[in-house]
Write an enzyme that holds these catalytic residues in place. Structure first.
Site, short mmCIF file in Angstrom:
data_model
loop_
_atom_site.label_atom_id
_atom_site.label_comp_id
_atom_site.label_asym_id
_atom_site.label_seq_id
_atom_site.Cartn_x
_atom_site.Cartn_y
_atom_site.Cartn_z
N GLU A 88 37.32 29.47 38.04
CA GLU A 88 35.87 29.45 38.21
C GLU A 88 35.13 29.46 36.88
O GLU A 88 35.66 29.96 35.89
CB GLU A 88 35.42 30.72 38.94
CG GLU A 88 36.07 30.92 40.25
CD GLU A 88 35.73 32.30 40.83
OE1 GLU A 88 34.79 32.95 40.31
OE2 GLU A 88 36.40 32.68 41.77
N CYS A 101 29.99 31.03 31.58
CA CYS A 101 31.05 32.03 31.61
C CYS A 101 32.32 31.31 32.07
O CYS A 101 32.36 30.78 33.18
CB CYS A 101 30.64 33.13 32.58
SG CYS A 101 31.95 34.32 32.89
N CYS A 108 45.18 37.43 36.74
CA CYS A 108 45.05 38.35 35.60
C CYS A 108 46.00 39.51 35.80
O CYS A 108 46.15 40.01 36.92
CB CYS A 108 43.61 38.85 35.51
SG CYS A 108 43.33 39.98 34.13
N CYS A 112 42.49 45.88 36.68
CA CYS A 112 41.34 46.78 36.79
C CYS A 112 41.00 46.94 38.27
O CYS A 112 40.92 45.96 39.00
CB CYS A 112 40.14 46.23 36.02
SG CYS A 112 40.45 46.04 34.27
N CYS A 115 37.98 45.08 39.99
CA CYS A 115 37.79 43.65 39.68
C CYS A 115 38.53 42.76 40.66
O CYS A 115 39.72 42.92 40.92
CB CYS A 115 38.27 43.37 38.26
SG CYS A 115 38.14 41.64 37.79
N ASN A 286 28.85 44.31 40.81
CA ASN A 286 28.74 43.31 41.85
C ASN A 286 29.74 43.68 42.94
O ASN A 286 30.94 43.54 42.74
CB ASN A 286 29.14 41.96 41.23
CG ASN A 286 28.13 40.89 41.52
OD1 ASN A 286 27.54 40.85 42.60
ND2 ASN A 286 27.96 40.00 40.56
N CYS A 329 33.13 37.97 39.07
CA CYS A 329 34.44 37.56 38.63
C CYS A 329 35.47 37.38 39.75
O CYS A 329 35.85 38.34 40.41
CB CYS A 329 34.88 38.69 37.71
SG CYS A 329 36.05 38.25 36.53
N1 SAH Z 1 39.42 40.51 30.97
C1 SAH Z 1 38.24 40.49 30.17
C2 SAH Z 1 37.24 39.41 30.53
C3 SAH Z 1 37.00 39.10 31.97
S1 SAH Z 1 36.13 40.30 32.94
C4 SAH Z 1 37.60 41.86 30.15
O1 SAH Z 1 38.09 42.76 30.81
O2 SAH Z 1 36.63 42.04 29.44
C5 SAH Z 1 34.48 40.26 32.33
C6 SAH Z 1 33.70 41.52 32.61
O3 SAH Z 1 33.32 41.60 34.00
C7 SAH Z 1 34.47 42.78 32.32
O4 SAH Z 1 33.67 43.72 31.65
C8 SAH Z 1 34.84 43.25 33.71
O5 SAH Z 1 35.17 44.60 33.71
C9 SAH Z 1 33.59 42.90 34.48
N2 SAH Z 1 33.69 42.87 35.94
C10 SAH Z 1 34.77 42.66 36.71
N3 SAH Z 1 34.47 42.74 38.03
C11 SAH Z 1 33.14 42.99 38.10
C12 SAH Z 1 32.22 43.16 39.18
N4 SAH Z 1 32.62 43.07 40.44
N5 SAH Z 1 30.93 43.40 38.87
C13 SAH Z 1 30.51 43.46 37.58
N6 SAH Z 1 31.32 43.29 36.53
C14 SAH Z 1 32.63 43.05 36.77
#
Ligand code: SAH
Length: 339
Positions: A88, A101, A108, A112, A115, A286, A329
């Protein structure tokens, strides 16, 4: 291999290796990134034999847009890759320009807990060309120029380090996409050795760190990577990075209701970041159907913000895009693959 995998230096090497002049590399770059050719046949000022050889050695297009969701000032793209995988990208229109973005991996491995992307393990890294093409395809579809790129889509960029560096070299090159280095942001969950390595990368791009917790106990619970690199190591790597680059880092902090959004959390964050040249970006979470986390309410976010501000931490609350179109994401891919 995709022709978009190659930096200008690699293309020079290629032309020299096939016994041709190196200035063809610059020529080809401008056909690819300025004139946006879709076939090597269009490269009329390079002689036919070379054109044909390019057609044998390289593919031009490797990814295709298969769905677009439109929201206010936001478009979400779903791409299909040559091997059938999906990734995406999200286009956001700001008053300062158009920001994209992009994804850096299929799946991945960072895991986390909050996520959506991490629900699917890494299948593979994206090639440099697959990342470059996300920009090219969106520019064509939306009929605009991308001025800012953030590597914050699916994947952990520092787990695909070499391709990310080449990607930056290509999109930053004046004959490439000519996107200013200060308009490029790499976001990492905190891979310490790569942060140190990145401090030697000679491009002035922005570094964002996904922090999300100000103590190890909580961070380990929501971000498994914290078990490998505790905050002490992360902060020390960031300090070294700052010393070397003379830049500022961004700390991303998702506001998760009753998880990391209390007054104590805010004070702990103040303590952790004292004296570090940085700013904090508070991100309204989100929500996503498959995960149980809830977003903090606006009042809680405002209070958290005030505590940071009062303690001289530079802080912003991220403007939200795409809540209505599952732009968080990994959400669009999940829908498509029904996982
Ligand atoms: N792996 C990298 C980049 C991708 S995630 C990283 O961890 O930075 C990009 C950002 O979106 C990260 O800060 C992640 O923690 C955040 N993120 C993931 N899921 C999310 C969600 N549902 N709502 C808001 N931010 C989110």
């Amino acid at each position: 291999m995709s022709v978009y995998d190659l930096t200008i230096d690699e293309l020079i090497e290629y032309f020299l290796k096939i016994g041709e002049k190196k200035y063809y590399a610059t020529e080809l770059f401008s056909w690819l990134y300025n004139k946006r050719i879709t076939s090597f046949k269009e490269v009329t000022n390079i002689k036919k034999e070379i054109r044909e050889k390019l057609g044998v050695d390289f593919i031009i297009s490797n990814i295709e847009i298969i769905a677009v969701e439109l929201g206010k000032d936001v478009r979400k793209y779903l791409f299909k890759l040559k091997d059938g995988e999906h990734i995406e990208a999200v286009l956001m229109r700001h008053d300062y320009g158009n920001s994209l973005c992009i994804s850096s991996q299929v799946g991945c491995n960072m895991g986390c807990k909050f996520c959506e992307s991490g629900r699917r393990r890494k299948v593979r890294n994206l090639t440099t060309g697959e990342m470059v093409e996300q920009i090219l395809k969106v520019e064509l579809d939306a009929n605009l120029r991308i001025s800012h790129v953030v590597i914050m889509g699916i994947g952990e960029p520092f787990d695909n380090y070499d391709n990310i560096c080449n990607f930056i070299k290509i999109i930053n090159h004046p004959k490439g996409l000519n996107i200013g280095s200060r308009h490029i942001t790499v976001s990492t969950c905190g891979l310490v050795p790569k942060i140190l390595e990145f401090s030697n990368f000679p491009y002035q791009v922005n570094l964002a760190i996904s922090l999300h917790a100000a103590n190890d106990k909580l961070r380990r619970e929501i971000m498994p990577i914290a078990k490998v690199y505790p905050l002490k190591d992360l902060i020390s790597a960031i300090k070294k990075y700052l010393e070397k680059t003379n830049r500022r880092v961004t700390f991303e902090y998702i506001m998760l209701s009753s998880v990391n959004d209390s007054k104590e959390d805010a004070l702990e964050l103040v303590n952790l970041l004292k004296g570090i040249n940085s700013y904090v970006n508070l991100i309204p979470y989100n929500e996503t159907d498959a995960l149980q986390f809830k977003r903090s309410n606006p009042l809680t976010i405002a209070k958290f913000y005030d505590i940071l501000k009062k303690n001289n931490i530079t802080v912003t609350i991220r403007r939200e895009f795409g809540g209505e179109i599952s732009a968080a994401c990994g959400q669009l891919r999940s829908k498509k693959e029904d996982i």
